[in-house]
Design an enzyme around this catalytic site. Structure first.
Site, PDB file in Angstrom:
ATOM      1  N   HIS A  72       0.841  -1.204   0.000  1.00  0.00           N
ATOM      2  CA  HIS A  72       0.000   0.000   0.000  1.00  0.00           C
ATOM      3  C   HIS A  72       0.871   1.246   0.000  1.00  0.00           C
ATOM      4  O   HIS A  72       1.815   1.342   0.772  1.00  0.00           O
ATOM      5  CB  HIS A  72      -0.881   0.036   1.253  1.00  0.00           C
ATOM      6  CG  HIS A  72      -1.992  -0.972   1.229  1.00  0.00           C
ATOM      7  ND1 HIS A  72      -3.065  -0.904   2.062  1.00  0.00           N
ATOM      8  CD2 HIS A  72      -2.191  -2.064   0.458  1.00  0.00           C
ATOM      9  CE1 HIS A  72      -3.885  -1.910   1.812  1.00  0.00           C
ATOM     10  NE2 HIS A  72      -3.371  -2.640   0.847  1.00  0.00           N
ATOM     11  N   TYR A 200      -9.148   5.077   7.922  1.00  0.00           N
ATOM     12  CA  TYR A 200      -9.314   5.412   9.341  1.00  0.00           C
ATOM     13  C   TYR A 200     -10.376   6.512   9.422  1.00  0.00           C
ATOM     14  O   TYR A 200     -10.200   7.566   8.799  1.00  0.00           O
ATOM     15  CB  TYR A 200      -8.014   5.955   9.929  1.00  0.00           C
ATOM     16  CG  TYR A 200      -6.906   4.933  10.098  1.00  0.00           C
ATOM     17  CD1 TYR A 200      -6.094   4.556   9.037  1.00  0.00           C
ATOM     18  CD2 TYR A 200      -6.657   4.366  11.352  1.00  0.00           C
ATOM     19  CE1 TYR A 200      -5.065   3.637   9.216  1.00  0.00           C
ATOM     20  CE2 TYR A 200      -5.624   3.446  11.534  1.00  0.00           C
ATOM     21  CZ  TYR A 200      -4.838   3.086  10.457  1.00  0.00           C
ATOM     22  OH  TYR A 200      -3.821   2.183  10.643  1.00  0.00           O
ATOM     23  N   PRO A 292      -3.475  -0.004  19.110  1.00  0.00           N
ATOM     24  CA  PRO A 292      -3.313  -0.520  17.740  1.00  0.00           C
ATOM     25  C   PRO A 292      -3.458   0.505  16.613  1.00  0.00           C
ATOM     26  O   PRO A 292      -3.182   0.178  15.460  1.00  0.00           O
ATOM     27  CB  PRO A 292      -4.410  -1.584  17.637  1.00  0.00           C
ATOM     28  CG  PRO A 292      -5.422  -1.199  18.651  1.00  0.00           C
ATOM     29  CD  PRO A 292      -4.692  -0.516  19.755  1.00  0.00           C
ATOM     30  N   LYS A 296       1.638  -0.600  15.217  1.00  0.00           N
ATOM     31  CA  LYS A 296       3.086  -0.581  15.445  1.00  0.00           C
ATOM     32  C   LYS A 296       3.615  -1.750  16.284  1.00  0.00           C
ATOM     33  O   LYS A 296       4.832  -1.926  16.395  1.00  0.00           O
ATOM     34  CB  LYS A 296       3.477   0.732  16.135  1.00  0.00           C
ATOM     35  CG  LYS A 296       3.340   1.939  15.245  1.00  0.00           C
ATOM     36  CD  LYS A 296       4.323   1.872  14.105  1.00  0.00           C
ATOM     37  CE  LYS A 296       4.170   2.979  13.110  1.00  0.00           C
ATOM     38  NZ  LYS A 296       4.774   2.667  11.807  1.00  0.00           N
ATOM     39  N   TYR A 384       4.260   6.380   9.859  1.00  0.00           N
ATOM     40  CA  TYR A 384       3.457   5.210   9.490  1.00  0.00           C
ATOM     41  C   TYR A 384       4.298   4.182   8.723  1.00  0.00           C
ATOM     42  O   TYR A 384       4.222   2.976   8.996  1.00  0.00           O
ATOM     43  CB  TYR A 384       2.244   5.632   8.649  1.00  0.00           C
ATOM     44  CG  TYR A 384       1.110   4.638   8.733  1.00  0.00           C
ATOM     45  CD1 TYR A 384      -0.043   4.924   9.437  1.00  0.00           C
ATOM     46  CD2 TYR A 384       1.195   3.385   8.097  1.00  0.00           C
ATOM     47  CE1 TYR A 384      -1.081   4.005   9.530  1.00  0.00           C
ATOM     48  CE2 TYR A 384       0.173   2.474   8.187  1.00  0.00           C
ATOM     49  CZ  TYR A 384      -0.962   2.784   8.895  1.00  0.00           C
ATOM     50  OH  TYR A 384      -1.975   1.858   8.982  1.00  0.00           O
TER      51      TYR A 384
HETATM   52  C1  PHB Z   1      -5.243  -4.680  10.941  1.00  0.00           C
HETATM   53  O1  PHB Z   1      -5.280  -4.911   9.736  1.00  0.00           O
HETATM   54  O2  PHB Z   1      -5.527  -5.563  11.779  1.00  0.00           O
HETATM   55  C2  PHB Z   1      -4.876  -3.325  11.414  1.00  0.00           C
HETATM   56  C3  PHB Z   1      -4.532  -2.361  10.490  1.00  0.00           C
HETATM   57  C4  PHB Z   1      -4.186  -1.096  10.924  1.00  0.00           C
HETATM   58  C5  PHB Z   1      -4.211  -0.793  12.260  1.00  0.00           C
HETATM   59  C6  PHB Z   1      -4.543  -1.773  13.203  1.00  0.00           C
HETATM   60  C7  PHB Z   1      -4.869  -3.042  12.778  1.00  0.00           C
HETATM   61  O3  PHB Z   1      -3.900   0.457  12.670  1.00  0.00           O
END
Ligand code: PHB
Ligand code: APR
Length: 394
Positions: A72, A200, A292, A296, A384
């Site tokens: 990505h 997000y 989460p 990270k 990120y």
């Molecule tokens: C996930 O795909 O489980 C995932 C992706 C991004 C995050 C947290 C979990 O910030």
């Protein structure tokens, strides 16, 4: 039984450490309390920083990641009914992240250790560690018997609930912690992801996240109360809530499908220091937990592994102890920067209980700023994709 490095825990930290040490000719034994099937199926986050993915490829465990991982080049931040893309490639000079489930990383590492004749004892629970300043020992239970593993060093890769952190005397150990007043309800669903990139979302009703595991499997999360009862969340209620939070003014639609698994994850920020006591080193979740948002956890565990591998190599090759002596300080510099980023993402994207109108407007201003200022978007992007490392791991 004797080895050079006794590793407690076969999560990403313990397995990656064992693998990298083996490549440098350093012997280790891994003790894991759970079964192989259990650790190979445990569902966790699935985003690899560029440096983590590169390390897997360079160290020979990246073949499946290269075939099946989804690369990505950006993410979307969504609020006020509209999406805004953060373009990692443009902002970081071409860097990317790879979406590849953590349990797939575990399978690849276990297979590599097995192929190299590595020693991993499953269903082997470490019960105590001894003589950390002199000749370290791990006592563990395996097949109904209590055994001892003598080693030069102990690597405490035993996660948040392990025994190693608490073997540091209380007058030495310092804990820094923040528990958030919300949790994530996460689902795995058998449906094509509704977007090619992660989304997000900040919404009046709370945060939500669209992620994925493969072109057929979606992973989605929504903010809920920490004491939420999962039994009260029917599949219908989950999809309705996700659709409401992710809706856009231009009518974007979240496709739904059968839910394969659901669960609730509490959220905390946690740092234990020092990360070394005598000849025992803490790595990964044993020493630190991040919320989460930003994914990270695994990446930070692998960053600790790089530092310890390099330090042990200096010790075994040249008798140098400075890397080992500075292990805790070196790791903690990165740990605190990643804590800051994870805390910032979490604070920006979640609705806090009793949030007043001032705080709500600050949230919206922060989101507006990060999606309209190249400087602030770059700060998000470089964190990120993963902050750079000062040195290679060997
Ligand atoms: C996930 O795909 O489980 C995932 C992706 C991004 C995050 C947290 C979990 O910030
Ligand atoms: N003896 C043997 N094994 C133990 C013991 C013990 N006393 N206590 C815990 N373990 C094992 C657990 O069963 C687990 O498999 O240690 C392992 C720790 O692994 P993780 O929890 O995955 O921790 P870590 O390797 O630091 O990885 C950090 O993985 O936990 C996720 O979300 C977290 O992404 C982060 C990353």
């Amino acid at each position: 039984m004797r080895t050079q490095v006794g590793i407690i825990g076969a999560g990403p930290a313990g397995l990656m450490l064992s693998h990298l040490l083996h490549l440098q000719g350093i012997e280790s034994v891994v003790l894991e309390s759970r079964s192989q099937e259990y650790i190979e199926q445990r569902v966790r986050a699935g985003v690899l920083e560029k440096g983590t993915a590169d390390l897997m490829i360079e160290s020979g465990v990246g073949a499946r990641l290269q075939r099946e991982g989804l690369i990505h080049h950006g993410i979307e931040l969504r609020f006020g009914g509209a999406g805004h893309r953060i373009d990692f490639a443009d902002l970081t000079g071409g860097k990317s992240i790879t979406v590849y489930a953590q349990h797939e990383v575990i399978k690849d590492l276990v297979a590599a250790r097995a192929a190299a004749g590595g020693k991993i004892f499953f269903e082997a629970e470490a019960v105590s560690v001894h003589d950390l300043d002199t000749q370290p020992k791990i006592r563990f239970q395996h097949g109904g018997a209590t055994e001892t593993l003598d080693c030069d060093f102990i690597a405490g890769c035993d996660g948040f609930h392990g025994i190693c952190r608490n073997a540091i005397p209380p007058e030495v150990l310092r804990i820094h912690e923040r528990v958030y007043p919300f949790a994530w309800l996460g689902i795995l669903a058998k449906v094509k992801p509704a977007s090619d990139e992660l989304i997000y979302t900040y919404h009046d009703r709370g945060f939500s996240l669209l992620s994925m595991r493969s072109p057929e499997i979606s992973r989605l999360y929504l903010q809920c109360d920490p004491d939420e009862n999962i039994a009260e969340w029917s599949d219908d209620r989950i999809w309705t809530e996700l659709r409401t939070r992710m809706a856009t003014r231009d009518g974007w639609m979240l496709a739904d499908g059968p839910i394969l698994q659901k669960g609730i994850t509490p959220m905390r920020s946690f740092v234990a220091e020092p990360m070394r006591h005598g000849k025992m080193f803490l790595l990964g979740d044993a020493a630190h937990i991040v919320p989460p948002t930003g994914a990270k956890g695994l990446n930070l565990a692998v960053a600790d592994v790089r530092v310890l591998t390099r330090s042990l190599l200096d010790f075994y090759r040249h008798g140098a102890t400075s890397g080992l002596d500075h292990y805790s300080d070196t790791c903690l510099r990165r740990v605190w920067k990643v804590q800051r980023f994870s805390w910032w993402m979490t604070s920006m994207l979640h609705r806090f209980p009793n949030e007043d109108s001032f705080q709500h407007h600050l949230h919206l201003a922060e989101l507006d700023y990060v999606t309209s200022s190249r400087a602030q978007a770059t700060a998000l992007a470089e964190n990120y994709v993963g902050l750079p490392f000062d040195e290679p791991y060997s």
